[in-house]
Every structure is written in C-alpha cells, then in structure tokens.
Design an enzyme around this catalytic site. Structure first.
Site, short mmCIF file in Angstrom:
data_model
loop_
_atom_site.label_atom_id
_atom_site.label_comp_id
_atom_site.label_asym_id
_atom_site.label_seq_id
_atom_site.Cartn_x
_atom_site.Cartn_y
_atom_site.Cartn_z
CE LYS A 1 46.19 69.93 204.44
NZ LYS A 1 47.85 71.01 205.81
CB SER B 1 45.98 73.41 208.23
OG SER B 1 47.72 73.08 207.68
CB SER C 1 50.05 71.45 209.68
OG SER C 1 49.23 73.03 209.47
#
Lengths: 105, 481
Positions: free
Chosen positions: B77, B152, B176
């Site tokens: 990420k 996210s 997330s």
C-alpha cells in the site's frame, strides 16, 4: 458548528491552517453539520463513571511501565538523506519564507 | 505449473527446489499486471527490478535464516514507506515523496526473500472506503469495472483479486483491509493492535492503525503474517510478546468451537442477499462441528459515531506535520503562515479536509469533553462488550459489509453514507482486537465477505477457522474474468 455559523467553520479552518473559498466553506459546513448531527447519537448514553479508553496498548497489558531503553545514541539516517525531500534547503537546514512578510512595517 | 493456482508456500518450495526460477515467477505476475493494471489502476508505482541483498536473488544456503517468501512478488500500500518507489499515501501532498527510510515490515519482507514490485493505490491518507479519494485516480473492482474495490486499501485488494500479486500489504484503521477484501473477493486480516509494527506507516489515527496481510487464502496471508509480526523497538506501541507461528493450528478441527453471531447484523441495514450468504456460512461452521451462539454487542450502534469523532481527531494531529516545510510539496507564499495554509489548502483533497476540520473542532477548547472524551468513553463500552462476548464464545462471525460493492461515483458526494459502510468493521479497531474477512459468496456476481473477530492475539484461531471454511467452500477460488 451545530449553531450554523459560517464564521465558526472559518475559525476552525484557521486553526487547521486551511483556507476555504466561500463556496467550499458553505459546502463543508453543510456536510460537517450533518456529520455532527449523526454523531450526537452518543449523547443517548449515560457515560457517568465510565473510564475513557484511548486505545489498546499491549505494552501496558504485558508490562505496566512505559517502554524505556538506555540513553545511548546510535547512527541514524544521514542528514543528506533526510534533506532529500526538503522543498528548499541549504544542505544543512530546511529553509522557509520569513515568519513575517519582509515588506511588512 | 499454473502459478495462479499455487499457494504461496508451493511457489516458494518450487523456487527452493529449482522447479521454478524467480525470473519465471516474476514473468507470470508481470504478465498479469500488464493485462489488468491499465484497466483497474491497482498499482500506481511498478518496479520489477529484483530486490534482496546485493540485488541478487537469495538462496536459502546464502541466507542464514528461513526465506518463507523467497521469490514472492508483493504489492505494498502506497502509505507504507519503502526506500525505492514513492510513498505518496494517495495524496498530492506527497506526490514526489521518496522515503528516506523503510518501514520495519518492508525490512522483514525483504529479509524473508520477498520482492516488492509495486505500490498499491489507496484513498488519500487512508481516509475513505472506496479508493476514490486518491489523487492518482480511482482503482476499479476487477469483478465489475464500474464498481469500487472498497478502501482505503483498494489497490492492494484489487491487485490480489486480479492475480497481479499473490500477496499484498494493506493498512486498517476502521476497516480498510477487511472491507476492500470483502468487495474484491479476497482474504484480509487486521491484526491485534500492536502485533505488527507501525514504524514506516504514514499515520492516520495512531491508536487505530494497523498494517496487515492480504491474499487469496488464510494460509497464504498466514505466511505473510508470520514474517511481519513481532515486537519493534522503533514502535513504542508494539507488543513485547514473543512472536508465534500463526499457521501451527491451521488444520485444527472446529468441533466444540463456539462461534457467536449477532442477530442485529443479519437484518436491515444489511441487504437480505448478504444476510442469506452469511447464514449459509454459519451453517457451514455448524456442519464442521462448531456451536453457534447468539449474542449481542449492545454498543455496536454507537461505534461509527465514536469512530468518526476519534479517528478524525487523531488525524487532525497526525496531518498537522504536512505544512510545506519538510515533505517535498510547497505552495508559493510570502510568509511562513501562508506557506502552511496554501500548501495544505492546495494539496489536501476534500475528504482529508473534512476530517481534519471535524477533528480540529472535536478537540478544540470547549468541545473536547463533549466530543472526543465522550467518544473515548463509548470506546470503553465497546471494548467491554467484546470482553463479555469472548467469555461466551471463541469468535464472532458476521458480515464484513452491509452492502455489496457500490458503483464508482455513487457515494462519493455523500460522506455520511460512505461512513456507514464501516458499520461492522470499526469496532475491532476501537477495541484493538484482530479481525479477518474471507470470501463467503456472491450477490449478482459481486463478492461478499464474512468477517470473523477474535480476542486480542487470537490470530492463530482466526486463521484456523478461516482455513477450515476455505477447505469446506470454494468461494475464494473464483477469479474475475
């Protein structure tokens, strides 16, 4: 902000160092008002005598003291590398515009 | 050898025994990336040059330690710091930022022989549930390109779902990892707070954030969890507990295990089709010998409200460092104060600004008691609900999300609607307990996730129950076309 004051939104924005256009301020105020109305649901609860909880800290569960270490300095990241992301630098420091506009009296 | 069908351990073993070379392995995933990434925008930085010490592929003989991820390409990420590849956190504020140090989890991955091949797209500063707030464009759900992958960690989830990588790292503050895992039909775990070091994770809400593994199966993510878990002296909130092998009990049978469920999670606002999927999943557990126990989490209905006071408050503090002084981006201004204000106003997106303002307000003089402090007391009640529940059951099972993946653009203009997507995930972050989402079925061709929550440090049990579910079902084997 639940008292619906555009002035209040701008004041909070100042605290957060955010500058909002008038249109943005109106839109954000509407959104934040509805969010604050939503979170009011927690006022249904009687929280008398409840200890706040600021997060799970395994360190506290397993070892009551704050983690400490001996005060020994060791190599860290080099200055050059740390300054590699500086928008403006003289190789030693981050450089910034003056605190006051240099043309101010 | 079809790499798309091998487990991570099988790939590693093939490389160790020379049945497969690292180059062949990377070629497969590179081809998948070329085929899919232009359509889904899962990875926003890609680099296939081989990592590892001295840039040479390691062999177990050369290394002095097990290489459990030898040759495995991993997507990280883009809010997790790496030395190569930018760490932008999905924001214009950090669009040019190359981190001067790497996150502890990255050091651990590389030492285990993994290869970081790209950075995965995310909602800006991890604030969002759809990966639509990224400065670098949205990520699309591989199962239906008109739908969101969740957020996210949407880029990480989409990358695994489309077969770009077998494993990815995400982060989870209010859901997330789990929500995008559910929306993309993959497996994702938020570990116990403190199990995985946050050093090098760009902070959103420091008492809630955790880095966690994402992959196709519980077994695969267990391999990654084993590598990244453990105490880190650079993270003062990291647990001093000795690491354990989270795969040891993977195959333990479920007879006698008590699995709790909440009736409130099997009715509106949950869609009836999702309720149906979850009820079927509960029957699977019963057929495997588990005992189902109905229970209540009485303060769950206050969780989203508490979360959306606590997380923005912590974020308003964490994001105050982005002021145009240190991190590459700076707006033109005459004086220092204007530098702060213009940089922040020009380079933060709308959702980030909303949350900073909410948090600033909730912490401000005269409002702290009413908002942040009260929310922290609600947090205590939620934690106590779980303590009571885990005295009666070993795990709690339920839907990860109330709805299937929604359409791109459908909820982005209604922040409150977007926040309600997190109704089942935020409580685990508030309490600090671990939770996993596994594929449990489909609704109109779109993936649905089952969430399992356990007591602190019960990752081994979560992986065991998830694995047994994946042995008895085949949802996790389906692939998007």
């Amino acid at each position: 902000m639940s008292s619906s004051s555009l002035f209040a939104t701008k004041r909070v924005a100042e605290l957060a160092r955010l500058e909002l256009s008038s249109a943005e301020a109106i839109r954000i105020q509407t959104e934040l008002t509805s969010i604050l109305q939503f979170v009011e649901v927690i006022n249904e609860l009687d929280l008398e005598g409840v200890e706040p909880f600021f997060g799970f800290r395994a360190a506290m569960a397993d070892a009551p003291k704050s983690p400490l270490r001996n005060d020994l300095s060791a190599a860290s990241v080099s200055r050059d590398r740390m300054l590699s992301n500086a928008p403006v630098s003289d190789g030693q420091f981050y450089l910034v515009p003056p605190v006051f506009d240099s043309t101010a009296e | 050898m079809n790499l798309a069908e091998l487990s991570v351990s099988e790939i590693v073993q093939a490389i160790e025994t020379d049945a497969l070379t690292t180059a062949q392995c990377l070629d497969h995933f590179r081809a998948q990336t070329a085929a899919w990434n232009p359509r889904i925008n899962a990875l926003i930085e890609i680099d296939y040059s081989e990592f590892g010490f001295g840039n040479q592929p390691l062999t177990p003989a050369e290394a002095d330690r097990p290489l459990d991820l030898l040759g495995i390409p991993i997507a990280v990420k883009v809010g997790i710091c790496t030395r190569r590849l930018k760490t932008t956190a999905g924001s214009s504020m950090l669009r040019d930022f190359v981190s001067p140090y790497e996150a502890t989890v990255i050091t651990k991955l590389l030492r285990a022989g993994a290869i970081v091949i790209g950075k995965a797209n995310m909602d800006e500063f991890a604030m969002g549930s759809s990966t639509e707030t990224s400065f670098f464009g949205p990520t699309r759900n591989p199962w239906d390109l008109s739908r969101v992958p969740g957020g996210s960690s949407g880029g990480s989830a989409a990358a695994v779902a489309a077969g770009l990588v077998p494993l990815a790292l995400g982060s989870d503050t209010g859901g997330s990892i789990r929500q995008p895992a559910a929306f993309c039909g993959i497996t994702g775990l938020k570990p116990t707070y403190g199990l995985v070091s946050r050093y090098g994770l760009i902070a959103f809400a420091s008492s809630l954030d955790q880095i966690g593994p994402m992959g196709r199966t519980a077994e695969d993510i267990g391999v990654l969890l084993n590598v990244i878990a453990g105490h880190d002296p650079f993270d003062a909130t990291s647990s001093p507990r000795s690491p354990t092998n989270y795969l040891t009990n993977l195959n333990a049978d479920l007879s006698g295990k008590r699995i709790g469920y909440c009736r409130s999670q099997l009715q509106a606002p949950v869609s009836p089709q999702i309720t149906n999927v979850i009820e079927q999943a509960l029957s699977v557990f019963e057929s495997l010998g588990a005992e189902l126990v109905s229970l209540d989490l009485p303060h769950e209905r206050y969780a989203v409200a508490a979360y959306y006071l606590i997380a923005p408050s912590e974020a308003s503090s964490n994001l105050s460092r982005y002021d145009g002084v240190h991190y590459t981006t700076r707006a033109d201004a005459e004086d220092l104060d204007q530098t702060y204000t213009k940089t922040r106003s020009q380079h933060f997106g709308d959702e980030v600004k909303r949350r900073i303002l909410l948090g600033t307000y909730a912490l401000s003089s005269g409002y702290y008691d009413q908002y942040y402090l009260r929310a922290s007391k609600v947090r205590r009640l939620i934690q106590q609900d779980y303590d009571r529940a885990f005295a009666k059951v070993d795990l709690i099972a339920g839907p990860t999300t109330p709805t299937p993946p929604f359409g791109l653009g459908q909820q982005i203009d209604d922040p409150l609607q977007m926040y309600l997507a997190d109704v089942f995930t935020v409580s685990a972050n508030l309490a600090g307990i671990p939770a996993i989402s596994v594929p449990a079925g489909f609704v109109d061709g779109l993936p649905v996730g089952l969430q399992l929550q356990g007591p602190a440090f019960s990752e081994s049990l979560l992986l065991n129950v998830a694995h047994q579910f994946q042995t008895a079902t085949a949802w996790h084997r389906r692939r998007p076309q």
